[in-house]
Design a protein around this motif. Structure first.
Motif, PDB file in Angstrom:
ATOM      1  N   VAL A   4       0.860  -1.178   0.000  1.00 22.30           N
ATOM      2  CA  VAL A   4       0.000   0.000   0.000  1.00 22.30           C
ATOM      3  C   VAL A   4       0.896   1.228   0.000  1.00 22.30           C
ATOM      4  O   VAL A   4       1.819   1.323   0.799  1.00 22.30           O
ATOM      5  N   ASN A   5       0.618   2.172  -0.894  1.00 18.91           N
ATOM      6  CA  ASN A   5       1.334   3.447  -0.925  1.00 18.91           C
ATOM      7  C   ASN A   5       0.487   4.449  -0.152  1.00 18.91           C
ATOM      8  O   ASN A   5      -0.605   4.795  -0.566  1.00 18.91           O
ATOM      9  N   TYR A   6       1.002   4.924   0.957  1.00 16.80           N
ATOM     10  CA  TYR A   6       0.228   5.782   1.855  1.00 16.80           C
ATOM     11  C   TYR A   6       0.291   7.257   1.494  1.00 16.80           C
ATOM     12  O   TYR A   6      -0.455   8.048   2.035  1.00 16.80           O
ATOM     13  N   GLY A   7       1.161   7.661   0.615  1.00 23.03           N
ATOM     14  CA  GLY A   7       1.335   9.089   0.336  1.00 23.03           C
ATOM     15  C   GLY A   7       2.211   9.710   1.415  1.00 23.03           C
ATOM     16  O   GLY A   7       2.520   9.087   2.424  1.00 23.03           O
ATOM     17  N   SER A   8       2.599  10.946   1.218  1.00 20.97           N
ATOM     18  CA  SER A   8       3.513  11.580   2.166  1.00 20.97           C
ATOM     19  C   SER A   8       2.762  12.227   3.320  1.00 20.97           C
ATOM     20  O   SER A   8       1.841  12.997   3.125  1.00 20.97           O
ATOM     21  N   GLY A   9       3.142  11.871   4.539  1.00 20.33           N
ATOM     22  CA  GLY A   9       2.576  12.487   5.727  1.00 20.33           C
ATOM     23  C   GLY A   9       1.084  12.296   5.906  1.00 20.33           C
ATOM     24  O   GLY A   9       0.413  13.127   6.497  1.00 20.33           O
ATOM     25  N   SER A  10       0.528  11.206   5.416  1.00 16.66           N
ATOM     26  CA  SER A  10      -0.922  11.021   5.437  1.00 16.66           C
ATOM     27  C   SER A  10      -1.458  10.531   6.771  1.00 16.66           C
ATOM     28  O   SER A  10      -2.632  10.682   7.053  1.00 16.66           O
ATOM     29  N   GLY A  11      -0.635   9.911   7.607  1.00 13.04           N
ATOM     30  CA  GLY A  11      -1.119   9.365   8.873  1.00 13.04           C
ATOM     31  C   GLY A  11      -1.955   8.114   8.720  1.00 13.04           C
ATOM     32  O   GLY A  11      -2.683   7.741   9.624  1.00 13.04           O
ATOM     33  N   LEU A  12      -1.874   7.457   7.576  1.00 11.42           N
ATOM     34  CA  LEU A  12      -2.692   6.265   7.318  1.00 11.42           C
ATOM     35  C   LEU A  12      -1.964   4.950   7.598  1.00 11.42           C
ATOM     36  O   LEU A  12      -2.581   3.892   7.553  1.00 11.42           O
ATOM     37  N   GLN A  13      -0.695   4.995   7.899  1.00  9.27           N
ATOM     38  CA  GLN A  13       0.117   3.781   8.000  1.00  9.27           C
ATOM     39  C   GLN A  13      -0.468   2.712   8.918  1.00  9.27           C
ATOM     40  O   GLN A  13      -0.377   1.529   8.620  1.00  9.27           O
ATOM     41  N   ASN A  14      -1.070   3.100  10.019  1.00  5.48           N
ATOM     42  CA  ASN A  14      -1.610   2.106  10.957  1.00  5.48           C
ATOM     43  C   ASN A  14      -3.093   1.852  10.763  1.00  5.48           C
ATOM     44  O   ASN A  14      -3.692   1.104  11.529  1.00  5.48           O
ATOM     45  N   ARG A  15      -3.695   2.480   9.742  1.00  8.98           N
ATOM     46  CA  ARG A  15      -5.146   2.349   9.574  1.00  8.98           C
ATOM     47  C   ARG A  15      -5.573   1.745   8.246  1.00  8.98           C
ATOM     48  O   ARG A  15      -6.743   1.491   8.037  1.00  8.98           O
ATOM     49  N   LEU A  35     -12.115   5.972  10.433  1.00 11.43           N
ATOM     50  CA  LEU A  35     -12.273   7.074   9.481  1.00 11.43           C
ATOM     51  C   LEU A  35     -12.403   8.399  10.212  1.00 11.43           C
ATOM     52  O   LEU A  35     -13.120   8.510  11.204  1.00 11.43           O
ATOM     53  N   GLN A  36     -11.677   9.416   9.732  1.00 13.16           N
ATOM     54  CA  GLN A  36     -11.662  10.737  10.339  1.00 13.16           C
ATOM     55  C   GLN A  36     -11.995  11.786   9.283  1.00 13.16           C
ATOM     56  O   GLN A  36     -11.813  11.557   8.096  1.00 13.16           O
ATOM     57  N   VAL A  37     -12.466  12.953   9.727  1.00 15.26           N
ATOM     58  CA  VAL A  37     -12.793  14.028   8.797  1.00 15.26           C
ATOM     59  C   VAL A  37     -11.569  14.388   7.959  1.00 15.26           C
ATOM     60  O   VAL A  37     -11.675  14.681   6.769  1.00 15.26           O
ATOM     61  N   SER A  38     -10.394  14.313   8.541  1.00 11.40           N
ATOM     62  CA  SER A  38      -9.166  14.654   7.808  1.00 11.40           C
ATOM     63  C   SER A  38      -8.846  13.649   6.703  1.00 11.40           C
ATOM     64  O   SER A  38      -7.971  13.900   5.874  1.00 11.40           O
ATOM     65  N   ASP A  39      -9.552  12.518   6.649  1.00  8.94           N
ATOM     66  CA  ASP A  39      -9.345  11.524   5.591  1.00  8.94           C
ATOM     67  C   ASP A  39     -10.085  11.885   4.309  1.00  8.94           C
ATOM     68  O   ASP A  39     -10.002  11.161   3.320  1.00  8.94           O
ATOM     69  N   THR A  40     -10.807  13.009   4.310  1.00 15.91           N
ATOM     70  CA  THR A  40     -11.511  13.455   3.116  1.00 15.91           C
ATOM     71  C   THR A  40     -10.533  13.567   1.964  1.00 15.91           C
ATOM     72  O   THR A  40      -9.462  14.129   2.107  1.00 15.91           O
ATOM     73  N   GLY A  41     -10.891  12.984   0.828  1.00 14.61           N
ATOM     74  CA  GLY A  41     -10.015  13.046  -0.342  1.00 14.61           C
ATOM     75  C   GLY A  41     -10.335  11.945  -1.320  1.00 14.61           C
ATOM     76  O   GLY A  41     -11.323  11.224  -1.185  1.00 14.61           O
ATOM     77  N   THR A  42      -9.486  11.801  -2.316  1.00 12.68           N
ATOM     78  CA  THR A  42      -9.651  10.783  -3.343  1.00 12.68           C
ATOM     79  C   THR A  42      -8.663   9.658  -3.091  1.00 12.68           C
ATOM     80  O   THR A  42      -7.470   9.897  -2.900  1.00 12.68           O
TER      81      THR A  42
END
Length: 86
Positions: A4-15, A35-42
């Motif tokens: 999985v590619n998490y993107g830079s600084g996304s905070g998704l690594q553990n989720r 899921l958090q409001v900050s996860d809004t995106g594509t």
């Protein structure tokens, strides 16, 4: 590629994780936990086998919840607070 590619600084690594332990067995679905409001995106799922298949999902903020009480507000009785959001 089984990663999985998490993107830079996304905070998704553990989720974020694959639904199946081995995505090479025909299911490369991923699950986004907590899921958090900050996860809004594509979000994009790209599967490479003989060809490349791409699917995008847009996560948006939920609408404000609609809440209501079920039961009578009588001291010592039980009530249920129900909330729903689209």
């Amino acid at each position: 590629d089984h990663h999985v590619n998490y993107g830079s600084g996304s905070g998704l690594q553990n989720r974020v994780a694959f639904v199946q332990n081995d995505p090479g067995q025909h299911d490369a679905s991923i699950r986004l936990a907590d899921l958090q409001v900050s996860d809004t995106g594509t979000y994009q799922c790209r599967v490479k086998k003989n060809t490349v298949a791409v699917h995008e999902v847009i996560v948006t903020k939920p609408a404000p919840p609609q809440c209501w009480i079920e039961g009578e507000l009588i001291w010592g009785s039980s009530i249920v607070l129900r909330c729903f959001s689209r």
